[in-house]
Write a protein that holds these residues in place. Structure first.
Motif, PDB file in Angstrom:
ATOM      1  N   SER A  38      -5.055  11.236 -12.109  1.00 45.02           N
ATOM      2  CA  SER A  38      -4.414   9.921 -12.070  1.00 45.02           C
ATOM      3  C   SER A  38      -5.252   8.902 -11.303  1.00 45.02           C
ATOM      4  O   SER A  38      -5.364   7.742 -11.708  1.00 45.02           O
ATOM      5  N   GLN A  39      -5.850   9.332 -10.190  1.00 48.77           N
ATOM      6  CA  GLN A  39      -6.632   8.392  -9.396  1.00 48.77           C
ATOM      7  C   GLN A  39      -7.858   7.904 -10.158  1.00 48.77           C
ATOM      8  O   GLN A  39      -8.161   6.709 -10.173  1.00 48.77           O
ATOM      9  N   TRP A  40      -8.569   8.818 -10.812  1.00 44.58           N
ATOM     10  CA  TRP A  40      -9.783   8.406 -11.522  1.00 44.58           C
ATOM     11  C   TRP A  40      -9.459   7.645 -12.802  1.00 44.58           C
ATOM     12  O   TRP A  40     -10.259   6.824 -13.254  1.00 44.58           O
ATOM     13  N   GLU A  41      -8.281   7.909 -13.369  1.00 44.94           N
ATOM     14  CA  GLU A  41      -7.815   7.075 -14.482  1.00 44.94           C
ATOM     15  C   GLU A  41      -7.530   5.664 -13.986  1.00 44.94           C
ATOM     16  O   GLU A  41      -7.864   4.675 -14.644  1.00 44.94           O
ATOM     17  N   MET A  42      -6.909   5.556 -12.808  1.00 43.91           N
ATOM     18  CA  MET A  42      -6.644   4.253 -12.206  1.00 43.91           C
ATOM     19  C   MET A  42      -7.944   3.486 -11.972  1.00 43.91           C
ATOM     20  O   MET A  42      -8.020   2.273 -12.184  1.00 43.91           O
ATOM     21  N   LYS A  43      -8.995   4.186 -11.572  1.00 49.19           N
ATOM     22  CA  LYS A  43     -10.274   3.543 -11.294  1.00 49.19           C
ATOM     23  C   LYS A  43     -11.101   3.310 -12.551  1.00 49.19           C
ATOM     24  O   LYS A  43     -12.161   2.681 -12.492  1.00 49.19           O
ATOM     25  N   GLY A  44     -10.636   3.830 -13.687  1.00 51.02           N
ATOM     26  CA  GLY A  44     -11.247   3.490 -14.968  1.00 51.02           C
ATOM     27  C   GLY A  44     -12.474   4.269 -15.373  1.00 51.02           C
ATOM     28  O   GLY A  44     -13.183   3.864 -16.297  1.00 51.02           O
ATOM     29  N   VAL A  45     -12.757   5.400 -14.727  1.00 47.61           N
ATOM     30  CA  VAL A  45     -13.962   6.178 -15.059  1.00 47.61           C
ATOM     31  C   VAL A  45     -13.911   6.618 -16.526  1.00 47.61           C
ATOM     32  O   VAL A  45     -12.920   7.203 -16.965  1.00 47.61           O
ATOM     33  N   VAL A  60     -19.006   9.607 -15.249  1.00 47.07           N
ATOM     34  CA  VAL A  60     -18.362  10.915 -15.456  1.00 47.07           C
ATOM     35  C   VAL A  60     -17.908  11.457 -14.106  1.00 47.07           C
ATOM     36  O   VAL A  60     -18.715  11.572 -13.175  1.00 47.07           O
ATOM     37  N   ILE A  61     -16.632  11.782 -13.989  1.00 47.18           N
ATOM     38  CA  ILE A  61     -16.134  12.449 -12.795  1.00 47.18           C
ATOM     39  C   ILE A  61     -15.831  13.913 -13.147  1.00 47.18           C
ATOM     40  O   ILE A  61     -15.188  14.193 -14.162  1.00 47.18           O
ATOM     41  N   VAL A  62     -16.322  14.817 -12.343  1.00 47.46           N
ATOM     42  CA  VAL A  62     -16.142  16.252 -12.587  1.00 47.46           C
ATOM     43  C   VAL A  62     -15.105  16.783 -11.600  1.00 47.46           C
ATOM     44  O   VAL A  62     -15.229  16.576 -10.385  1.00 47.46           O
ATOM     45  N   ILE A  63     -14.091  17.464 -12.135  1.00 44.01           N
ATOM     46  CA  ILE A  63     -12.990  17.946 -11.306  1.00 44.01           C
ATOM     47  C   ILE A  63     -12.788  19.450 -11.520  1.00 44.01           C
ATOM     48  O   ILE A  63     -12.543  19.898 -12.642  1.00 44.01           O
ATOM     49  N   PRO A  64     -12.886  20.240 -10.449  1.00 40.48           N
ATOM     50  CA  PRO A  64     -12.600  21.669 -10.567  1.00 40.48           C
ATOM     51  C   PRO A  64     -11.105  21.904 -10.721  1.00 40.48           C
ATOM     52  O   PRO A  64     -10.291  21.209 -10.100  1.00 40.48           O
ATOM     53  N   VAL A  65     -10.744  22.875 -11.566  1.00 41.62           N
ATOM     54  CA  VAL A  65      -9.330  23.177 -11.816  1.00 41.62           C
ATOM     55  C   VAL A  65      -9.089  24.662 -11.535  1.00 41.62           C
ATOM     56  O   VAL A  65      -8.991  25.489 -12.461  1.00 41.62           O
ATOM     57  N   PRO A  66      -9.008  25.018 -10.256  1.00 40.79           N
ATOM     58  CA  PRO A  66      -8.820  26.438  -9.907  1.00 40.79           C
ATOM     59  C   PRO A  66      -7.353  26.837 -10.003  1.00 40.79           C
ATOM     60  O   PRO A  66      -6.472  26.126  -9.527  1.00 40.79           O
ATOM     61  N   PHE A  67      -7.089  27.956 -10.666  1.00 42.99           N
ATOM     62  CA  PHE A  67      -5.740  28.511 -10.689  1.00 42.99           C
ATOM     63  C   PHE A  67      -5.625  29.604  -9.640  1.00 42.99           C
ATOM     64  O   PHE A  67      -6.621  29.967  -9.004  1.00 42.99           O
ATOM     65  N   LYS A  68      -4.440  30.116  -9.462  1.00 43.52           N
ATOM     66  CA  LYS A  68      -4.218  31.167  -8.475  1.00 43.52           C
ATOM     67  C   LYS A  68      -5.097  32.374  -8.772  1.00 43.52           C
ATOM     68  O   LYS A  68      -5.224  32.795  -9.928  1.00 43.52           O
ATOM     69  N   ASP A  69      -5.726  32.879  -7.740  1.00 49.05           N
ATOM     70  CA  ASP A  69      -6.610  34.056  -7.818  1.00 49.05           C
ATOM     71  C   ASP A  69      -7.892  33.788  -8.600  1.00 49.05           C
ATOM     72  O   ASP A  69      -8.616  34.730  -8.957  1.00 49.05           O
ATOM     73  N   LYS A 116       0.854  -1.175   0.000  1.00 55.02           N
ATOM     74  CA  LYS A 116       0.000   0.000   0.000  1.00 55.02           C
ATOM     75  C   LYS A 116       0.901   1.238   0.000  1.00 55.02           C
ATOM     76  O   LYS A 116       1.681   1.451   0.920  1.00 55.02           O
ATOM     77  N   GLU A 117       0.787   2.053  -1.022  1.00 57.65           N
ATOM     78  CA  GLU A 117       1.627   3.236  -1.129  1.00 57.65           C
ATOM     79  C   GLU A 117       0.748   4.447  -1.400  1.00 57.65           C
ATOM     80  O   GLU A 117      -0.341   4.337  -1.958  1.00 57.65           O
ATOM     81  N   THR A 118       1.238   5.591  -1.010  1.00 57.62           N
ATOM     82  CA  THR A 118       0.462   6.808  -1.216  1.00 57.62           C
ATOM     83  C   THR A 118       0.609   7.343  -2.632  1.00 57.62           C
ATOM     84  O   THR A 118      -0.233   8.071  -3.112  1.00 57.62           O
ATOM     85  N   LYS A 119       1.691   6.967  -3.317  1.00 59.62           N
ATOM     86  CA  LYS A 119       1.885   7.462  -4.677  1.00 59.62           C
ATOM     87  C   LYS A 119       0.935   6.753  -5.636  1.00 59.62           C
ATOM     88  O   LYS A 119       0.471   5.645  -5.393  1.00 59.62           O
ATOM     89  N   ARG A 141     -12.439  17.393  -3.319  1.00 60.74           N
ATOM     90  CA  ARG A 141     -11.414  17.345  -2.273  1.00 60.74           C
ATOM     91  C   ARG A 141     -10.366  18.430  -2.493  1.00 60.74           C
ATOM     92  O   ARG A 141      -9.848  18.585  -3.597  1.00 60.74           O
ATOM     93  N   GLU A 142     -10.078  19.162  -1.434  1.00 58.74           N
ATOM     94  CA  GLU A 142      -9.157  20.290  -1.553  1.00 58.74           C
ATOM     95  C   GLU A 142      -7.724  19.927  -1.158  1.00 58.74           C
ATOM     96  O   GLU A 142      -6.813  20.727  -1.353  1.00 58.74           O
ATOM     97  N   ASN A 143      -7.544  18.742  -0.585  1.00 52.47           N
ATOM     98  CA  ASN A 143      -6.200  18.341  -0.150  1.00 52.47           C
ATOM     99  C   ASN A 143      -5.437  17.551  -1.210  1.00 52.47           C
ATOM    100  O   ASN A 143      -4.373  17.007  -0.944  1.00 52.47           O
ATOM    101  N   TYR A 144      -6.020  17.455  -2.416  1.00 54.92           N
ATOM    102  CA  TYR A 144      -5.337  16.810  -3.545  1.00 54.92           C
ATOM    103  C   TYR A 144      -5.351  17.744  -4.739  1.00 54.92           C
ATOM    104  O   TYR A 144      -6.340  18.460  -4.983  1.00 54.92           O
ATOM    105  N   SER A 145      -4.268  17.740  -5.508  1.00 53.64           N
ATOM    106  CA  SER A 145      -4.185  18.582  -6.702  1.00 53.64           C
ATOM    107  C   SER A 145      -5.042  18.003  -7.814  1.00 53.64           C
ATOM    108  O   SER A 145      -5.343  16.803  -7.810  1.00 53.64           O
ATOM    109  N   PRO A 146      -5.429  18.818  -8.798  1.00 55.41           N
ATOM    110  CA  PRO A 146      -6.174  18.287  -9.942  1.00 55.41           C
ATOM    111  C   PRO A 146      -5.427  17.148 -10.640  1.00 55.41           C
ATOM    112  O   PRO A 146      -6.028  16.142 -11.024  1.00 55.41           O
ATOM    113  N   GLY A 147      -4.107  17.279 -10.806  1.00 59.35           N
ATOM    114  CA  GLY A 147      -3.332  16.239 -11.467  1.00 59.35           C
ATOM    115  C   GLY A 147      -3.382  14.911 -10.731  1.00 59.35           C
ATOM    116  O   GLY A 147      -3.470  13.852 -11.342  1.00 59.35           O
ATOM    117  N   TRP A 148      -3.337  14.968  -9.402  1.00 57.78           N
ATOM    118  CA  TRP A 148      -3.414  13.752  -8.599  1.00 57.78           C
ATOM    119  C   TRP A 148      -4.772  13.097  -8.787  1.00 57.78           C
ATOM    120  O   TRP A 148      -4.871  11.875  -8.924  1.00 57.78           O
TER     121      TRP A 148
END
Length: 459
Positions: A312-319, A264-273, A24-27, A302-309
């Motif tokens: 990858s997670q939802w790609e891993m889960k096959g959505v 379908v998974i919807v992911i917000p992609v907020p940039f600075k400001d 079990k790894e966090t990466k 979830r705000e504790n994970y970046s959009p890129g992370w």
């Protein structure tokens, strides 16, 4: 839950190890590639995609919600179709007494090595040992002769229309049929990466063998006794496991939309400001609109994970589809959609959201089946001689060979091909038979051939 005889379950597609150890790894990301180490890749996919957890009893594992939701979608379709045929389920106890096993002697001989016995209750020895029923399922349905092709067609539809896995319908050889039955029909899949067939589902003609033992009969409107058929549906693990092996890639699971718990998974992609409140509101509105239209959509806020992370997670889960909404999308009243099956990205107006999502989901479902069919068909090797057979076997092919349909010949083929990778055997005799010219001889015996059969190694 345990695997069935000859099974290739969701936890068992990787090969011969009794239990896979996956750290079990966090990466995120895959340590193994599908083409390099299929067994380890498979184990990593089913664990990292949160489908299963391995258990401390060999052959058993825990199905997590992601796998169970897939199964529920399959079961919903299957049960509805079965009810249309007016078939009723029976639920048998997990345990069976020794005297009952003795009644089923011919059947049990085929399962003898896999029968487990319970001998104690607490600290006390049981008066008589109790066996754990030696089949993968305890829910059984019975039907009459004329319904067998209807049932087999349901299995084909589950694999091809829902799981997007091409299968061949056919009949098992005498050696490979259900022990104690008259004959067995099946749907067979093939995994090109490993060159192995896998039995998808079976339907057994039991005749009167078991009916006479336990006084189980059907009676038609004329009062005549009819033959009894038993359905042995390879519950959950095998069908889902075949799907994983067929479509998964080096990023993880790839789910056909019809069986994806989240389409379908919807992911917000907020940039600075950026106006994060407005972006989140647009994401919530997108999910609501899709849900109202019958699309299984969800928001990853979830705000504790970046959009890129998250990607990858939802790609891993096959959505199947990912929707990204950032400041630019908000300003242009659009969303960006990314396909899991081929990585294609497209920007679409928010006003066309539902229509375009439906088109893309349908396209993914079709593409997965067509791609899998092309790969499977490219592996089919029609042969006519023993030398061609052995060459095709070593090349991991699905072999279509003329055969004399003699049990001793099949035994001989098994003996001659036995090795570290396993012996070759018949997979099935397809109902869709190619033309067999007069004078064609069996590839293994030289005797007159009576049919074409699929051969190869299998799970």
């Amino acid at each position: 839950m345990s695997t069935s005889k000859g099974g290739g379950g969701a936890g068992g597609g990787g090969g011969g190890k009794k239990k896979k150890e996956v750290k079990k790894e966090t990466k995120l990301g895959m340590a193994y590639k599908k083409d390099d180490n299929f067994g380890e890749w498979y184990s990593e996919v089913v664990v990292n995609s949160e489908m299963i957890e391995y258990y401390d009893i060999s052959g058993c594992y825990i199905l997590r919600p992601w796998a169970m939701e897939i199964w529920e979608l399959l079961k919903e379709f299957f049960d509805a179709e079965i009810k249309k045929l007016k078939l009723k389920p029976y639920y048998f106890p997990l345990f069976v007494t020794e005297n009952v096993l003795q009644k089923e002697k011919d059947h049990i001989e085929g399962f003898a090595p896999e029968v487990a016995w319970v001998t104690k209750s607490g600290k006390s020895d049981l008066e008589a040992p109790i066996a754990i029923r030696p089949t993968s399922e305890t829910v059984i349905r019975l039907w009459q002769c004329h319904q067998v092709l209807q049932i087999l067609e349901l299995y084909r539809r589950i694999y091809e229309e829902f799981l997007a896995v091409p299968v061949s319908k056919g009949r098992k050889s005498e050696m490979e049929k259900f022990a104690g039955g008259l004959y067995t029909t099946s749907v067979e899949a093939f995994i090109p990466n490993t060159g192995r067939g896998i039995q998808g589902a079976t339907s057994h003609c039991l005749g009167q063998n078991f009916a006479k033992m336990f006084d189980i009969t059907f009676e038609n409107e004329k009062g005549e006794r009819s033959m009894v058929w038993q359905n042995s549906w390879a519950y959950t693990t095998r069908s889902i496991g075949v799907m994983v092996m067929t479509h998964g890639d080096d990023k993880g699971l790839v789910l056909p939309p019809k069986v994806a718990p989240i389409q379908v998974i919807v992911i917000p992609v907020p940039f600075k400001d950026a106006d994060t409140t407005a972006i989140k509101g647009a994401c919530e509105s997108t999910v609501y609109t899709l849900n109202q239209a019958g699309v299984r959509a969800d928001l990853d806020a979830r705000e504790n994970y970046s959009p890129g992370w998250k990607y990858s997670q939802w790609e891993m889960k096959g959505v199947p589809l990912r929707i990204e909404i950032g400041p630019k999308d908000l300003a242009n009243k659009q969303v960006r959609i990314v396909r899991r099956d081929n990585g294609t990205k497209v920007d679409i107006p928010s006003t066309d959201l539902v229509e375009q999502v439906r088109v893309l989901l349908d396209g993914i479902q079709v593409n997965l089946l067509e791609t899998a069919k092309q790969k499977r068909d490219a592996c089919i090797a029609p042969i006519s001689t023993w030398s061609e057979f052995t060459e095709a076997l070593n090349d991991k092919k699905l072999i279509l060979a003329p055969w004399c349909d003699e049990e001793e010949v099949e035994k001989d083929v098994k003996a001659r091909t036995k090795g570290e990778l396993g012996a070759a055997k018949t997979l099935c005799t397809p109902f869709d038979q190619p033309d067999l010219p007069s004078g064609t001889v069996c590839f293994a015996s030289g005797k007159p051939a009576t049919k074409w059969s699929f051969w190869g190694r299998s799970y």
